[in-house]
Scaffold this motif. Structure first.
Motif, PDB file in Angstrom:
ATOM      1  N   LYS A   3       0.845  -1.195   0.000  1.00 30.37           N
ATOM      2  CA  LYS A   3       0.000   0.000   0.000  1.00 30.37           C
ATOM      3  C   LYS A   3       0.877   1.240   0.000  1.00 30.37           C
ATOM      4  O   LYS A   3       1.964   1.234   0.571  1.00 30.37           O
ATOM      5  N   GLU A   4       0.368   2.292  -0.612  1.00 32.41           N
ATOM      6  CA  GLU A   4       1.126   3.539  -0.670  1.00 32.41           C
ATOM      7  C   GLU A   4       1.178   4.201   0.703  1.00 32.41           C
ATOM      8  O   GLU A   4       0.231   4.137   1.480  1.00 32.41           O
ATOM      9  N   ILE A   5       2.312   4.851   0.954  1.00 32.02           N
ATOM     10  CA  ILE A   5       2.550   5.563   2.205  1.00 32.02           C
ATOM     11  C   ILE A   5       2.539   7.056   1.894  1.00 32.02           C
ATOM     12  O   ILE A   5       3.121   7.494   0.902  1.00 32.02           O
ATOM     13  N   GLY A   6       1.904   7.833   2.758  1.00 37.94           N
ATOM     14  CA  GLY A   6       1.913   9.280   2.587  1.00 37.94           C
ATOM     15  C   GLY A   6       0.885   9.756   1.569  1.00 37.94           C
ATOM     16  O   GLY A   6       0.068   9.004   1.069  1.00 37.94           O
ATOM     17  N   MET A  32       9.610   6.662  -0.790  1.00 38.55           N
ATOM     18  CA  MET A  32       8.807   6.141   0.321  1.00 38.55           C
ATOM     19  C   MET A  32       7.980   4.929  -0.107  1.00 38.55           C
ATOM     20  O   MET A  32       7.623   4.098   0.725  1.00 38.55           O
ATOM     21  N   ASN A  33       7.665   4.867  -1.386  1.00 41.97           N
ATOM     22  CA  ASN A  33       6.778   3.828  -1.897  1.00 41.97           C
ATOM     23  C   ASN A  33       7.482   2.930  -2.902  1.00 41.97           C
ATOM     24  O   ASN A  33       6.909   2.546  -3.920  1.00 41.97           O
ATOM     25  N   ASP A  34       8.700   2.561  -2.580  1.00 42.93           N
ATOM     26  CA  ASP A  34       9.511   1.783  -3.526  1.00 42.93           C
ATOM     27  C   ASP A  34       8.950   0.379  -3.782  1.00 42.93           C
ATOM     28  O   ASP A  34       9.244  -0.225  -4.809  1.00 42.93           O
ATOM     29  N   GLU A  35       8.108  -0.122  -2.878  1.00 40.17           N
ATOM     30  CA  GLU A  35       7.498  -1.429  -3.121  1.00 40.17           C
ATOM     31  C   GLU A  35       6.337  -1.328  -4.114  1.00 40.17           C
ATOM     32  O   GLU A  35       6.034  -2.285  -4.818  1.00 40.17           O
ATOM     33  N   VAL A  36       5.695  -0.178  -4.163  1.00 45.46           N
ATOM     34  CA  VAL A  36       4.590   0.047  -5.092  1.00 45.46           C
ATOM     35  C   VAL A  36       5.133   0.430  -6.471  1.00 45.46           C
ATOM     36  O   VAL A  36       4.732  -0.120  -7.490  1.00 45.46           O
TER      37      VAL A  36
END
Length: 67
Positions: A3-6, A32-36
């Motif tokens: 899931k996205e952060i921020g 911050m969202n390197d997994e997405v």
């Protein structure tokens, strides 16, 4: 699925005086969202999708059509 952060940076309005700061905010969001956003294509599509006003919108639309 990650899931996205921020909160995503604001829509870019095409003001070139604000472009560098906006691009830095986008980079921080991707970091911050390197997994997405785990590949360049996802990053580019999201980056271009945030350009929805003025000349930036026309420029982004042309690039999105090429993807």
């Amino acid at each position: 699925m990650a899931k996205e952060i921020g909160v995503a940076p604001v829509i870019f309005n095409g003001d070139t005086r604000l472009a560098q700061g906006w691009a830095l905010q986008m980079q921080a969001y991707f970091d911050m969202n390197d997994e997405v956003y785990n590949n360049n294509k996802k990053k580019i599509i999201f980056f271009l999708s945030r350009m929805q006003k003025g000349e930036a919108s026309k420029w982004a639309e042309g690039h999105l059509k090429q993807m």
